[in-house]
Write an enzyme that holds these catalytic residues in place. Structure first.
Site, PDB file in Angstrom:
ATOM      1  N   SER A 138       0.992  -1.828  -0.256  1.00  0.00           N
ATOM      2  CA  SER A 138      -0.208   0.158  -0.187  1.00  0.00           C
ATOM      3  C   SER A 138       1.412   1.256  -0.127  1.00  0.00           C
ATOM      4  O   SER A 138       1.995   0.887   0.493  1.00  0.00           O
ATOM      5  CB  SER A 138      -1.143  -0.190   1.064  1.00  0.00           C
ATOM      6  OG  SER A 138      -1.394   1.095   1.107  1.00  0.00           O
ATOM      7  N   TYR A 151      -2.194  -1.500   9.995  1.00  0.00           N
ATOM      8  CA  TYR A 151      -2.411  -1.319   9.114  1.00  0.00           C
ATOM      9  C   TYR A 151      -0.939  -0.609   8.194  1.00  0.00           C
ATOM     10  O   TYR A 151      -0.521  -1.852   7.886  1.00  0.00           O
ATOM     11  CB  TYR A 151      -3.885  -0.670   8.508  1.00  0.00           C
ATOM     12  CG  TYR A 151      -3.884  -0.669   6.623  1.00  0.00           C
ATOM     13  CD1 TYR A 151      -4.288  -1.787   6.361  1.00  0.00           C
ATOM     14  CD2 TYR A 151      -3.016   0.291   6.178  1.00  0.00           C
ATOM     15  CE1 TYR A 151      -4.485  -2.172   4.893  1.00  0.00           C
ATOM     16  CE2 TYR A 151      -3.293  -0.331   4.839  1.00  0.00           C
ATOM     17  CZ  TYR A 151      -4.161  -0.912   3.867  1.00  0.00           C
ATOM     18  OH  TYR A 151      -3.989  -1.443   2.964  1.00  0.00           O
TER      19      TYR A 151
HETATM   20  P1  NAD Z   1     -11.377  -6.434  -0.133  1.00  0.00           P
HETATM   21  O1  NAD Z   1     -12.407  -5.530   1.393  1.00  0.00           O
HETATM   22  O2  NAD Z   1     -12.075  -6.041  -1.068  1.00  0.00           O
HETATM   23  O3  NAD Z   1     -10.942  -7.465  -0.095  1.00  0.00           O
HETATM   24  C1  NAD Z   1     -10.087  -7.973   0.604  1.00  0.00           C
HETATM   25  C2  NAD Z   1      -9.880  -9.521   0.177  1.00  0.00           C
HETATM   26  O4  NAD Z   1      -9.063 -10.098   1.217  1.00  0.00           O
HETATM   27  C3  NAD Z   1     -11.419 -10.066   0.155  1.00  0.00           C
HETATM   28  O5  NAD Z   1     -11.276 -11.563  -0.709  1.00  0.00           O
HETATM   29  C4  NAD Z   1     -11.567 -11.158   1.750  1.00  0.00           C
HETATM   30  O6  NAD Z   1     -12.872 -11.937   1.964  1.00  0.00           O
HETATM   31  C5  NAD Z   1     -10.392 -11.690   1.283  1.00  0.00           C
HETATM   32  N1  NAD Z   1      -9.881 -11.357   3.818  1.00  0.00           N
HETATM   33  C6  NAD Z   1     -10.365 -10.776   4.396  1.00  0.00           C
HETATM   34  N2  NAD Z   1      -9.691 -11.293   4.960  1.00  0.00           N
HETATM   35  C7  NAD Z   1      -9.518 -12.761   4.762  1.00  0.00           C
HETATM   36  C8  NAD Z   1      -8.500 -13.956   6.245  1.00  0.00           C
HETATM   37  N3  NAD Z   1      -8.699 -13.808   7.254  1.00  0.00           N
HETATM   38  N4  NAD Z   1      -8.191 -14.292   5.080  1.00  0.00           N
HETATM   39  C9  NAD Z   1      -8.784 -14.929   4.262  1.00  0.00           C
HETATM   40  N5  NAD Z   1      -8.750 -13.985   2.771  1.00  0.00           N
HETATM   41  C10 NAD Z   1      -9.332 -12.685   3.603  1.00  0.00           C
HETATM   42  O7  NAD Z   1     -10.290  -4.909   0.005  1.00  0.00           O
HETATM   43  P2  NAD Z   1      -8.769  -4.545  -1.180  1.00  0.00           P
HETATM   44  O8  NAD Z   1      -8.981  -3.567  -0.962  1.00  0.00           O
HETATM   45  O9  NAD Z   1      -9.241  -5.226  -2.431  1.00  0.00           O
HETATM   46  O10 NAD Z   1      -7.496  -5.307  -0.546  1.00  0.00           O
HETATM   47  C11 NAD Z   1      -7.099  -5.526  -0.938  1.00  0.00           C
HETATM   48  C12 NAD Z   1      -5.036  -5.818  -0.465  1.00  0.00           C
HETATM   49  O11 NAD Z   1      -4.917  -4.230  -1.542  1.00  0.00           O
HETATM   50  C13 NAD Z   1      -5.186  -5.716   0.763  1.00  0.00           C
HETATM   51  O12 NAD Z   1      -4.219  -5.890   1.105  1.00  0.00           O
HETATM   52  C14 NAD Z   1      -5.675  -4.074   1.544  1.00  0.00           C
HETATM   53  O13 NAD Z   1      -4.919  -3.355   2.395  1.00  0.00           O
HETATM   54  C15 NAD Z   1      -4.535  -3.656   0.132  1.00  0.00           C
HETATM   55  N6  NAD Z   1      -4.736  -2.469  -0.467  1.00  0.00           N
HETATM   56  C16 NAD Z   1      -5.793  -1.841  -0.562  1.00  0.00           C
HETATM   57  C17 NAD Z   1      -6.661  -0.668  -0.732  1.00  0.00           C
HETATM   58  C18 NAD Z   1      -7.552  -0.040  -1.305  1.00  0.00           C
HETATM   59  O14 NAD Z   1      -7.661   1.242  -1.649  1.00  0.00           O
HETATM   60  N7  NAD Z   1      -8.643  -0.572  -1.270  1.00  0.00           N
HETATM   61  C19 NAD Z   1      -5.640   0.426  -1.434  1.00  0.00           C
HETATM   62  C20 NAD Z   1      -3.490  -0.256  -0.980  1.00  0.00           C
HETATM   63  C21 NAD Z   1      -3.779  -1.428  -0.900  1.00  0.00           C
END
Ligand code: NAD
Length: 256
Positions: A138, A151
């Protein structure tokens, strides 16, 4: 480009992980999906791209589940060639109010799970002299924001882990790199927008604009599709010597 390879993407039932799984499948990779919620729809959608798809519901906070997932992927497909450590959660609170069990869960899911998947995937990658580990970190792996201590710690941790693993594999055909998205409009961020609208008594649309304006000079969300194409680049021959980078795709967030 990736026909015959197998990609395992943690947390790929929604959001960024699903976007990356789609992009790798479009290049011909077989896919192992993981995550909570409905897996049938993403599985059917990716199968329609003409690749084989498996699903494992391992909880990334549980090392025994992770070991079972890695073993079942290896028994179905031979080995995992591309490992995308993407599963992640968020909780926002000041340090003095931060529930200790939330801290532990964030470190376990966002950081420690990548150690377990990697330690189990690397031996077969080394034996094949080809492999890709892609860690979804991130902008919070590069800079901090108030209220996100766990985080930020987990994401700085995974950027460090990425560099260490890249060095350990530097003379092999295995590479390890990180992707650092800015805001992406997924359920994880929609919750923060909804919380902000409720807290400030403003419309959700206004909260969305304010969230972007605070951090992203482009005033645009990065999309899961764009992040998927960056993952494809890390898997391409052009990236053979790209090792240990933390590549931000963030509308200028960390350029400020
Ligand atoms: P999201 O909530 O859409 O997806 C998260 C995924 O992780 C889902 O498939 C969920 O079921 C799964 N998950 C959650 N807890 C879990 C567990 N204990 N075991 C197995 N699976 C689990 O979120 P996202 O925004 O797509 O995030 C994905 C990654 O991207 C994360 O690591 C997040 O930190 C990172 N990220 C997101 C953003 C953003 O703006 N959305 C920005 C930077 C980084």
């Amino acid at each position: 480009m990736l026909k015959g390879k197998t990609a395992l993407v943690t947390g790929s039932t929604s959001g960024i992980g699903l976007g990356i799984a789609r992009a790798l499948a479009r290049q011909g990779a077989n896919i192992v999906l993981n995550g909570f919620g409905d897996a049938k729809a993403p599985q059917a959608e990716i199968e329609a791209l003409g690749v084989q798809v498996a699903y494992h519901g391992a909880d990334m906070s549980r090392p025994a589940d992770i070991a079972d997932m890695m073993a079942s992927a290896a028994s179905r497909f031979g080995r995992v060639d591309i490992l995308v450590n993407n599963a992640g959660i968020q909780h926002v609170a000041q340090v003095e109010d931060f529930p200790p069990e939330k801290w532990d869960a964030i470190i376990a899911i966002n950081l420690t799970s990548a150690f377990h998947t990697s330690r189990l995937a690397i031996p077969a990658m080394r034996a094949a002299n080809w492999g890709r580990v892609i860690n979804v970190a991130s902008t919070h792996g590069l800079v901090a924001s108030a209220g996100k201590s766990a985080y930020v710690a987990s994401k700085h941790g995974i950027v460090g882990f990425t560099k260490a693993l890249a060095l350990e594999t530097a003379t092999t055909g295995v590479t390890c790199n990180a992707i650092c998205p800015g805001w992406v409009l997924t359920p994880l961020v929609q919750k923060q927008i909804d919380d902000r609208a409720a807290r400030e008594g403003i419309a959700v649309e206004q909260a969305r604009r304010d969230l972007l304006a605070e951090k992203e000079p482009s005033l645009q969300f990065t999309t899961p599709e764009e992040l998927g194409e960056l993952a494809v680049f890390f898997c391409s021959p052009a990236s053979n010597n790209v090792r240990g980078v933390a590549w931000n795709m963030d509308g200028g967030w960390v350029a400020q």
